[in-house]
Design a protein around this motif. Structure first.
Motif, PDB file in Angstrom:
ATOM      1  N   ARG A  13      -4.030 -40.341   0.522  1.00 31.28           N
ATOM      2  CA  ARG A  13      -4.056 -41.599  -0.222  1.00 31.28           C
ATOM      3  C   ARG A  13      -3.085 -42.603   0.418  1.00 31.28           C
ATOM      4  NH1 ARG A  13      -4.542 -37.992  -4.698  1.00 31.28           N
ATOM      5  NH2 ARG A  13      -2.307 -38.081  -5.128  1.00 31.28           N
ATOM      6  N   LEU A  14      -1.967 -42.108   0.917  1.00 33.42           N
ATOM      7  CA  LEU A  14      -1.022 -42.964   1.632  1.00 33.42           C
ATOM      8  C   LEU A  14      -1.634 -43.453   2.942  1.00 33.42           C
ATOM      9  CD1 LEU A  14       1.859 -43.782   0.803  1.00 33.42           C
ATOM     10  CD2 LEU A  14       2.717 -42.015   2.348  1.00 33.42           C
ATOM     11  N   TYR A  15      -2.387 -42.568   3.593  1.00 31.84           N
ATOM     12  CA  TYR A  15      -3.059 -42.914   4.842  1.00 31.84           C
ATOM     13  C   TYR A  15      -4.120 -43.995   4.614  1.00 31.84           C
ATOM     14  CZ  TYR A  15      -6.696 -42.236   8.429  1.00 31.84           C
ATOM     15  OH  TYR A  15      -7.660 -42.428   9.388  1.00 31.84           O
ATOM     16  N   GLU A  16      -4.870 -43.893   3.527  1.00 32.60           N
ATOM     17  CA  GLU A  16      -5.878 -44.912   3.221  1.00 32.60           C
ATOM     18  C   GLU A  16      -5.237 -46.273   2.945  1.00 32.60           C
ATOM     19  OE1 GLU A  16      -8.097 -43.155  -0.004  1.00 32.60           O
ATOM     20  OE2 GLU A  16      -9.694 -42.524   1.378  1.00 32.60           O
ATOM     21  N   LYS A  17      -4.040 -46.254   2.373  1.00 29.14           N
ATOM     22  CA  LYS A  17      -3.297 -47.495   2.164  1.00 29.14           C
ATOM     23  C   LYS A  17      -2.972 -48.152   3.512  1.00 29.14           C
ATOM     24  CE  LYS A  17       0.996 -49.131  -0.001  1.00 29.14           C
ATOM     25  NZ  LYS A  17       2.229 -48.697  -0.731  1.00 29.14           N
ATOM     26  N   GLY A  18      -2.564 -47.321   4.482  1.00 33.76           N
ATOM     27  CA  GLY A  18      -2.294 -47.821   5.831  1.00 33.76           C
ATOM     28  C   GLY A  18      -3.563 -48.328   6.503  1.00 33.76           C
ATOM     29  N   GLN A  19      -4.674 -47.629   6.304  1.00 36.65           N
ATOM     30  CA  GLN A  19      -5.952 -48.064   6.868  1.00 36.65           C
ATOM     31  C   GLN A  19      -6.331 -49.461   6.374  1.00 36.65           C
ATOM     32  OE1 GLN A  19      -8.447 -44.655   5.682  1.00 36.65           O
ATOM     33  NE2 GLN A  19      -9.115 -44.570   7.818  1.00 36.65           N
ATOM     34  N   ASN A  20      -6.153 -49.699   5.085  1.00 40.04           N
ATOM     35  CA  ASN A  20      -6.501 -50.998   4.511  1.00 40.04           C
ATOM     36  C   ASN A  20      -5.675 -52.110   5.151  1.00 40.04           C
ATOM     37  OD1 ASN A  20      -8.367 -49.805   2.804  1.00 40.04           O
ATOM     38  ND2 ASN A  20      -6.890 -49.558   1.132  1.00 40.04           N
ATOM     39  N   TYR A  21      -4.396 -51.838   5.393  1.00 42.92           N
ATOM     40  CA  TYR A  21      -3.544 -52.833   6.038  1.00 42.92           C
ATOM     41  C   TYR A  21      -4.021 -53.098   7.463  1.00 42.92           C
ATOM     42  CZ  TYR A  21       0.518 -55.111   8.096  1.00 42.92           C
ATOM     43  OH  TYR A  21       1.331 -55.987   8.756  1.00 42.92           O
ATOM     44  N   HIS A  22      -4.354 -52.037   8.205  1.00 37.00           N
ATOM     45  CA  HIS A  22      -4.823 -52.195   9.587  1.00 37.00           C
ATOM     46  C   HIS A  22      -6.124 -52.998   9.639  1.00 37.00           C
ATOM     47  CE1 HIS A  22      -2.487 -48.976  12.027  1.00 37.00           C
ATOM     48  NE2 HIS A  22      -1.718 -49.560  11.121  1.00 37.00           N
ATOM     49  N   ARG A  23      -7.010 -52.753   8.695  1.00 37.78           N
ATOM     50  CA  ARG A  23      -8.266 -53.507   8.673  1.00 37.78           C
ATOM     51  C   ARG A  23      -8.001 -54.977   8.344  1.00 37.78           C
ATOM     52  NH1 ARG A  23     -10.330 -48.687   5.970  1.00 37.78           N
ATOM     53  NH2 ARG A  23     -11.805 -47.616   7.351  1.00 37.78           N
ATOM     54  N   MET A  24      -7.098 -55.209   7.395  1.00 32.36           N
ATOM     55  CA  MET A  24      -6.789 -56.578   6.995  1.00 32.36           C
ATOM     56  C   MET A  24      -6.185 -57.363   8.158  1.00 32.36           C
ATOM     57  SD  MET A  24      -4.257 -57.838   3.909  1.00 32.36           S
ATOM     58  CE  MET A  24      -2.807 -57.127   4.698  1.00 32.36           C
ATOM     59  N   MET A  25      -5.350 -56.718   8.966  1.00 37.88           N
ATOM     60  CA  MET A  25      -4.703 -57.385  10.090  1.00 37.88           C
ATOM     61  C   MET A  25      -5.560 -57.356  11.357  1.00 37.88           C
ATOM     62  SD  MET A  25      -2.010 -58.444   8.634  1.00 37.88           S
ATOM     63  CE  MET A  25      -1.158 -59.122  10.056  1.00 37.88           C
ATOM     64  N   GLY A  26      -6.709 -56.700  11.297  1.00 36.11           N
ATOM     65  CA  GLY A  26      -7.614 -56.659  12.448  1.00 36.11           C
ATOM     66  C   GLY A  26      -7.115 -55.795  13.590  1.00 36.11           C
ATOM     67  N   ILE A  27      -6.280 -54.810  13.295  1.00 37.32           N
ATOM     68  CA  ILE A  27      -5.695 -53.974  14.360  1.00 37.32           C
ATOM     69  C   ILE A  27      -6.762 -53.160  15.072  1.00 37.32           C
ATOM     70  CG2 ILE A  27      -4.202 -51.959  14.760  1.00 37.32           C
ATOM     71  CD1 ILE A  27      -2.230 -53.148  12.773  1.00 37.32           C
ATOM     72  N   TYR A  28      -7.709 -52.592  14.330  1.00 34.15           N
ATOM     73  CA  TYR A  28      -8.742 -51.755  14.950  1.00 34.15           C
ATOM     74  C   TYR A  28      -9.627 -52.573  15.889  1.00 34.15           C
ATOM     75  CZ  TYR A  28      -7.417 -48.487  11.212  1.00 34.15           C
ATOM     76  OH  TYR A  28      -6.718 -47.652  10.377  1.00 34.15           O
ATOM     77  N   THR A  29     -10.115 -53.718  15.416  1.00 33.86           N
ATOM     78  CA  THR A  29     -11.008 -54.538  16.246  1.00 33.86           C
ATOM     79  C   THR A  29     -10.249 -55.173  17.412  1.00 33.86           C
ATOM     80  OG1 THR A  29     -10.649 -56.378  14.694  1.00 33.86           O
ATOM     81  CG2 THR A  29     -12.628 -55.029  14.375  1.00 33.86           C
ATOM     82  N   ASP A  30      -9.003 -55.575  17.170  1.00 36.03           N
ATOM     83  CA  ASP A  30      -8.175 -56.148  18.232  1.00 36.03           C
ATOM     84  C   ASP A  30      -7.960 -55.138  19.362  1.00 36.03           C
ATOM     85  OD1 ASP A  30      -7.863 -58.685  17.450  1.00 36.03           O
ATOM     86  OD2 ASP A  30      -5.706 -58.614  17.087  1.00 36.03           O
ATOM     87  N   THR A  31      -7.702 -53.897  18.984  1.00 36.22           N
ATOM     88  CA  THR A  31      -7.463 -52.850  19.991  1.00 36.22           C
ATOM     89  C   THR A  31      -8.663 -52.694  20.903  1.00 36.22           C
ATOM     90  OG1 THR A  31      -5.900 -51.645  18.585  1.00 36.22           O
ATOM     91  CG2 THR A  31      -7.012 -50.392  20.319  1.00 36.22           C
ATOM     92  N   ASP A  32      -9.843 -52.585  20.320  1.00 39.18           N
ATOM     93  CA  ASP A  32     -11.063 -52.419  21.121  1.00 39.18           C
ATOM     94  C   ASP A  32     -11.277 -53.622  22.037  1.00 39.18           C
ATOM     95  OD1 ASP A  32     -11.448 -50.038  19.854  1.00 39.18           O
ATOM     96  OD2 ASP A  32     -13.008 -50.748  18.490  1.00 39.18           O
TER      97      ASP A  32
END
Length: 592
Positions: A13-32
């Motif tokens: 559940r803590l990990y999903e909280k981090g995932q939501n932040y990464h998606r909001m900041m565009g970290i996943y798409t930016d990395t690719d």
């Protein structure tokens, strides 16, 4: 098994909280996107029809140059004791620090840290942040350094770049389910509970487009680290089962070191080199495609034909073919077949494109001067270095950050040693034989209490190693040799020159000092041989001045002393000095 009947683990559940932040900041798409633009797949999924996706990739040369600037130096870890209160321990502390330095050098070589350091630097330049997670192999007594991608680390406070201030850190790993089961069993999970380790297809968070396609049945495992009562605790879980629950590591430092390419206010992640080069890169590529299309459609002569007056139009495209007209006179052929002359393209287009590339590289600090595109025959090594070093001044921040990154790693290594050396830890020590002068390596077991008593701090020694650095060093040594400074008569001047050099001077200060020591050792050997020869000559002269009976008496006395194992005069003096040295050594050991 009904997944709706079991609950997700708290770590998940803590990990999903981090995932939501990464998606909001565009970290996943930016990395690719950052890696795709760096690697050269700059058109992505753009639909260009029959147009080839031509490009001029200037992002990769800029990144490669800047990474090479940082790694044009050799980095060495140096431990030193801060236990100044215990003066009796000072000499021993220096000895143990030498062993620690040798140990750190062995770890660096064993774990290929030059390669890993370059990869971390490259990750940081491309995608803001490079990260290493340190584990410890208790059997081999060596730290294990693992490169972690930015996507796989989640900070409890994403606004603080200081790792050690984080309330917690999560590290995400993907592995085959079979490996995850073996890992769980090795960490004490019962075989029944391994049924909760279930494969998934959660690959959106993976770093890089290729990583989103997996062959094996994979599962996500999450590590959690947090500090409690001054020590780091950790636990491991999948989505549905806890594998390791709250273990106190005994460490006071998170075993994580990161290198931010450049500070970004309010962000723990920093700012990389690629992100803001992408708009210019796209415009350069678009201009290149327009130029190609212009050349393709307008830069060559085009035929204009009245096909109604030609019986075999296909012959127009055949080299040497015969064109048959429908009764038209040959003199009027220009009325049937004509040519459209190529259009002229404005030179402004090319100038705009080249200017865009050049200005972008210059503003990024990676222009021709900075990258050393100078003929070495037209300038000395020192002159080229002076120009390069001046142009590399903006890279000082990255160099300092990388140096701090290595210091963080060295502190983590030392803390692992202190915590896991309950029975002591084996280290190598260089020992010199006083009789022969030969050096050997022996293994010494260093107690845990000694490592704690050292109160060691870390310093990083930096030695330039670029091509032009070596060229300038060789020129310096060659000039000193030609001027006769490496002779016994001028070694004093050479020593003065070496002492006034800065530690980070282009001139190889350490090598010059080693050469001075070698020259002086040779001088001492020659002086000793000359003294022995003079003494032998005096004895021979004295022997020759004696009468026959006196000579016979001296020979008989010498033979008698040799037969009884009594040393001669010179040998006796040497033995007495050796005994005194051994007694002094014994007294020092007793005092310690």
């Amino acid at each position: 098994m009904d997944l709706q009947e079991i609950k997700e683990t708290p770590i998940w559940r803590l990990y999903e909280k981090g995932q939501n932040y990464h998606r909001m900041m565009g970290i996943y798409t930016d990395t690719d996107r950052n890696y795709r633009m760096y690697n050269g797949n700059q058109w992505g999924k753009a639909k260009l029809g029959d147009v080839e996706p031509v490009q001029k990739n200037f992002i990769k040369p800029i990144v490669k140059y800047k990474v090479s600037v940082i790694h044009d130096n050799l980095y060495a870890i140096v431990y030193s004791s801060q236990n100044h209160e215990n003066r009796e321990f000072a000499k021993e502390a220096e000895r143990y620090c030498d062993m620690l330095n040798r140990y750190a050098s062995r770890v660096w070589e064993h774990d290929k840290m030059d390669f890993k350091g370059r990869k971390v630097t490259k990750d940081s330049a491309i995608n803001d942040e490079g990260i290493i997670y340190v584990n410890f192999d208790e059997e081999k007594q060596l730290p294990v350094n693992e490169i972690i991608k930015k996507n796989d680390v989640y900070y409890g406070n994403e606004n603080d770049e200081d790792i050690q201030n984080q309330p917690y850190i999560l590290i995400r790993k993907r592995m085959p389910v079979s490996n995850a089961v073996e890992f769980a069993l090795a960490n004490g999970l019962s075989e029944e509970k391994t049924a909760y380790i279930i494969g998934d297809n959660d690959t959106f968070e993976e770093s890089g487009e290729s990583a989103k396609y997996e062959v094996d049945n994979m599962v996500t495992i999450v590590y959690k680290m947090y500090k409690k009562d001054g020590t780091v605790h950790f636990s491991i879980a999948t989505r549905w089962i806890d594998i390791v629950e709250d273990v106190d590591t005994g460490l006071s430092l998170y075993p994580v070191a990161h290198f931010n390419w450049e500070e970004k206010e309010g962000s723990a992640r920093g700012e990389g080199e690629v992100r803001y080069l992408i708009p210019n890169q796209i415009e350069v590529n678009r201009t290149e495609v327009r130029r190609v299309l212009t050349v393709k459609y307008q830069a060559y002569p085009q035929k204009i034909v009245d096909t109604s007056k030609i019986s075999n139009p296909s012959a127009l495209n055949t080299v040497g073919g015969t064109i048959r007209t429908n009764g038209q006179p040959v003199e009027d052929v220009h009325k049937i077949v004509g040519t459209l002359q190529p259009a002229q393209m404005s030179p402004d287009v090319k100038e705009l494109q080249e200017s865009l590339i050049q200005v972008t590289r210059e503003l990024a600090g990676a222009g021709e001067t900075a990258t050393g595109q100078v003929n070495p025959e037209d300038a000395s090594g020192r002159a080229i270095l002076a120009v390069q070093q001046a142009s590399q001044a903006p890279m000082t921040e990255q160099k300092e950050s990388y140096k701090n990154f290595i210091e963080d790693l060295a502190r983590i290594w030392l803390e692992y040693l202190i915590v896991y050396s309950v029975d002591g830890i084996n280290m190598e020590e260089e020992v010199t034989d006083p009789m022969t002068g030969e050096s050997t390596i022996q293994v010494v077991n260093v107690p845990q209490t000694v490592l704690q008593q050292l109160q060691a701090t870390v310093k990083i020694d930096i030695t330039p190693k670029s091509v032009y650095d070596r060229f300038a060093q060789e020129q310096t040594i060659e000039n000193l040799l030609l001027q006769g400074f490496f002779t016994a008569q001028r070694v004093g001047e050479l020593a003065t020159y070496a002492e006034v050099l800065d530690d980070d001077s282009v001139a190889p200060k350490t090598k010059i000092l080693e050469a001075i020591e070698h020259i002086r050792e040779e001088q001492q050997k020659i002086a000793m041989i000359q003294a022995q020869a003079q003494q032998m000559q005096q004895r021979a002269s004295q022997f020759l001045l004696e009468d026959i009976d006196g000579q016979a008496s001296q020979v008989a006395e010498a033979m008698q002393m040799q037969a009884h194992g009594v040393p001669m005069e010179g040998e006796q003096e040497y033995e007495e000095e050796t005994v005194v040295d051994e007694e002094e050594t014994a007294e020092n050991v007793d005092d310690n």
